[in-house]
Design a protein around this motif. Structure first.
Motif, mmCIF file in Angstrom:
data_model
loop_
_atom_site.group_PDB
_atom_site.id
_atom_site.type_symbol
_atom_site.label_atom_id
_atom_site.label_comp_id
_atom_site.label_asym_id
_atom_site.label_seq_id
_atom_site.Cartn_x
_atom_site.Cartn_y
_atom_site.Cartn_z
ATOM 1 N N LEU A 69 -57.682 -34.135 52.006
ATOM 2 C CA LEU A 69 -58.083 -32.932 52.713
ATOM 3 C C LEU A 69 -59.774 -32.609 52.031
ATOM 4 O O LEU A 69 -60.432 -32.003 52.545
ATOM 5 C CB LEU A 69 -57.204 -31.793 52.308
ATOM 6 C CG LEU A 69 -57.412 -30.474 52.750
ATOM 7 C CD1 LEU A 69 -57.704 -30.474 54.182
ATOM 8 C CD2 LEU A 69 -56.473 -29.323 52.245
ATOM 9 N N PHE A 73 -62.503 -31.989 54.671
ATOM 10 C CA PHE A 73 -62.932 -30.500 54.577
ATOM 11 C C PHE A 73 -64.577 -30.591 54.287
ATOM 12 O O PHE A 73 -65.477 -30.061 54.971
ATOM 13 C CB PHE A 73 -62.394 -29.849 53.466
ATOM 14 C CG PHE A 73 -62.319 -28.371 53.455
ATOM 15 C CD1 PHE A 73 -62.388 -27.708 54.735
ATOM 16 C CD2 PHE A 73 -62.287 -27.555 52.422
ATOM 17 C CE1 PHE A 73 -62.664 -26.080 54.951
ATOM 18 C CE2 PHE A 73 -62.292 -26.156 52.242
ATOM 19 C CZ PHE A 73 -62.373 -25.508 53.463
ATOM 20 N N LEU A 125 -60.866 -24.784 57.793
ATOM 21 C CA LEU A 125 -59.756 -25.284 56.976
ATOM 22 C C LEU A 125 -58.363 -25.687 57.844
ATOM 23 O O LEU A 125 -57.680 -26.668 57.524
ATOM 24 C CB LEU A 125 -59.546 -24.251 55.973
ATOM 25 C CG LEU A 125 -58.383 -24.763 54.931
ATOM 26 C CD1 LEU A 125 -58.732 -25.944 54.283
ATOM 27 C CD2 LEU A 125 -58.118 -23.538 53.924
ATOM 28 N N THR A 129 -56.988 -29.140 57.718
ATOM 29 C CA THR A 129 -55.503 -29.357 57.156
ATOM 30 C C THR A 129 -54.728 -30.056 58.217
ATOM 31 O O THR A 129 -53.694 -30.928 57.645
ATOM 32 C CB THR A 129 -55.179 -28.149 56.784
ATOM 33 O OG1 THR A 129 -56.010 -27.506 55.644
ATOM 34 C CG2 THR A 129 -53.704 -28.014 56.086
ATOM 35 N N LYS A 149 -47.484 -27.497 51.099
ATOM 36 C CA LYS A 149 -47.820 -26.124 50.974
ATOM 37 C C LYS A 149 -48.050 -25.656 49.566
ATOM 38 O O LYS A 149 -48.851 -24.978 49.138
ATOM 39 C CB LYS A 149 -46.776 -25.415 51.580
ATOM 40 C CG LYS A 149 -46.837 -23.922 51.544
ATOM 41 C CD LYS A 149 -48.377 -23.431 52.080
ATOM 42 C CE LYS A 149 -48.300 -21.882 52.611
ATOM 43 N NZ LYS A 149 -48.242 -21.173 51.213
ATOM 44 N N TYR A 152 -51.193 -27.001 48.282
ATOM 45 C CA TYR A 152 -52.178 -26.101 49.068
ATOM 46 C C TYR A 152 -52.486 -24.535 48.327
ATOM 47 O O TYR A 152 -53.561 -24.187 48.114
ATOM 48 C CB TYR A 152 -51.832 -25.816 50.497
ATOM 49 C CG TYR A 152 -52.599 -25.069 51.585
ATOM 50 C CD1 TYR A 152 -53.704 -25.288 52.127
ATOM 51 C CD2 TYR A 152 -52.314 -23.569 51.443
ATOM 52 C CE1 TYR A 152 -54.416 -24.711 52.962
ATOM 53 C CE2 TYR A 152 -53.297 -22.805 52.325
ATOM 54 C CZ TYR A 152 -54.118 -23.144 53.226
ATOM 55 O OH TYR A 152 -55.035 -22.455 53.913
ATOM 56 N N ARG A 202 -56.402 -17.747 53.143
ATOM 57 C CA ARG A 202 -55.826 -19.133 53.236
ATOM 58 C C ARG A 202 -54.328 -19.006 53.706
ATOM 59 O O ARG A 202 -53.905 -20.104 54.314
ATOM 60 C CB ARG A 202 -55.835 -19.741 51.615
ATOM 61 C CG ARG A 202 -57.437 -19.767 51.589
ATOM 62 C CD ARG A 202 -57.595 -20.480 49.905
ATOM 63 N NE ARG A 202 -57.342 -21.904 50.042
ATOM 64 C CZ ARG A 202 -56.438 -22.643 49.757
ATOM 65 N NH1 ARG A 202 -55.140 -22.041 49.307
ATOM 66 N NH2 ARG A 202 -56.147 -23.789 50.022
ATOM 67 N N TRP A 206 -52.998 -21.266 56.729
ATOM 68 C CA TRP A 206 -51.651 -22.181 56.757
ATOM 69 C C TRP A 206 -50.708 -21.856 58.126
ATOM 70 O O TRP A 206 -50.246 -22.989 58.605
ATOM 71 C CB TRP A 206 -50.953 -21.924 55.411
ATOM 72 C CG TRP A 206 -49.556 -23.137 55.381
ATOM 73 C CD1 TRP A 206 -48.401 -22.899 55.736
ATOM 74 C CD2 TRP A 206 -49.800 -24.552 54.913
ATOM 75 N NE1 TRP A 206 -47.577 -23.661 55.445
ATOM 76 C CE2 TRP A 206 -48.515 -24.890 55.271
ATOM 77 C CE3 TRP A 206 -50.921 -25.386 54.699
ATOM 78 C CZ2 TRP A 206 -48.264 -25.963 54.854
ATOM 79 C CZ3 TRP A 206 -50.428 -26.620 54.498
ATOM 80 C CH2 TRP A 206 -49.204 -27.033 54.588
ATOM 81 N N THR A 209 -52.590 -23.695 60.937
ATOM 82 C CA THR A 209 -52.334 -24.699 60.699
ATOM 83 C C THR A 209 -50.793 -25.277 61.295
ATOM 84 O O THR A 209 -50.929 -26.280 62.221
ATOM 85 C CB THR A 209 -52.229 -25.459 59.198
ATOM 86 O OG1 THR A 209 -53.558 -25.093 58.557
ATOM 87 C CG2 THR A 209 -51.921 -26.952 59.165
#
Length: 276
Positions: A69, A73, A125, A129, A149, A152, A202, A206, A209
């Motif tokens: 990642l 990224f 992101l 991800t 996770k 993360y 963030r 997720w 994502t």
């Protein structure tokens, strides 16, 4: 002498250590050219150093996920920078806004950093991800996703440690008149709020994502990308601020030059009093 544009064009970091080396090289080259685009990779390098240290210390249980990642990224950021240095358009409003502030008077270093962080988190992101999860967990194994996770979320610990260093960097290296509000003992509330904002971003990333991974067709995926575009654009507008921000920053700089420095002994006594 290699220009920043030539340097960026040759970079394709894959692992966190390579990312850290690339970011430092890019920031150094841009800073030597007097380019405000140096600020974000300088800040990004501080955070990446924390990731490298975290990997070495065993912070992450899925190092392959974090390592891949980090590379994916960073390469995305370097692509946006290459477009900017070449005068090409960006593919999202947030990066257009971030690079659009370069060269404008009265833009604080913390705004340049914030715009880069916001675009990279709020737009890039989730896309990065989702790609990495698709590669490492194509079957979407629930236990593996939970492990990803956890790692993360562990990055939030890296961000917490990096935040004071970032603010000091902006104040000392770039003369940011706003960053001192976030430094030292007195800056703890402002730092805490800034960190909480990024952590909230963030968490939303997720969820986006997972929506990307669960998209049933191109239209559903595009709907998520459109949401990322909207979220990142709103954040960029907030960080850029209304037209009064630039004059306020200029005024802060002028006032700072007229106020005599606080004696070191008095500063230490005040800090001890606050901490008591």
């Amino acid at each position: 002498m290699t220009t920043s544009a030539e340097l960026v064009g040759d970079l394709a970091p894959d692992r966190p250590g390579e990312v850290l080396t690339a970011l430092r090289a890019v920031s150094d080259a841009l800073r030597a050219e007097g380019d405000a685009r140096a600020i974000f990779p300088d800040v990004y390098a501080v955070i990446t150093e924390g990731v490298v240290d975290g990997l070495a210390a065993g912070l992450f249980t899925q190092p392959a996920f974090i390592s891949r990642l980090a590379g994916r990224f960073a390469r995305r950021y370097l692509q946006t920078l290459s477009w900017s240095l070449s005068g090409l358009p960006q593919d999202c409003t947030a990066w257009s806004a971030a690079y659009g502030q370069v060269g404008r008077a009265g833009v604080a270093a913390i705004q340049h950093a914030g715009l880069g962080i916001s675009a990279h988190v709020n737009f890039d992101l989730a896309l990065g991800t989702a790609e990495v999860v698709e590669e490492l967990a194509p079957a979407r194994d629930a236990a593996l996703l939970r492990a990803f996770k956890r790692d993360y979320d562990a990055v939030n610990r890296v961000l917490k440690t990096a935040t004071p260093r970032v603010m000091s960097l902006l104040a000392e290296r770039y003369g940011c008149p706003v960053a001192p509000v976030f430094t030292g003992v007195a800056g703890w509330p402002a730092r805490t709020q800034a960190l909480a904002t990024v952590v909230q971003w963030r968490e939303l990333v997720w969820r986006n994502t997972l929506d990307l991974l669960g998209a049933s067709d191109p239209a559903a995926r595009q709907a998520v990308v459109d949401r990322l575009e909207l979220n990142s654009r709103v954040a960029a507008l907030f960080i850029t601020g209304p037209p009064v921000v630039a004059p306020a920053v200029d005024l802060t700089r002028r006032l700072a030059r007229t106020i005599p420095p606080v004696p070191a002994g008095l500063a230490r006594r005040v800090i001890r009093t606050i901490g008591a």
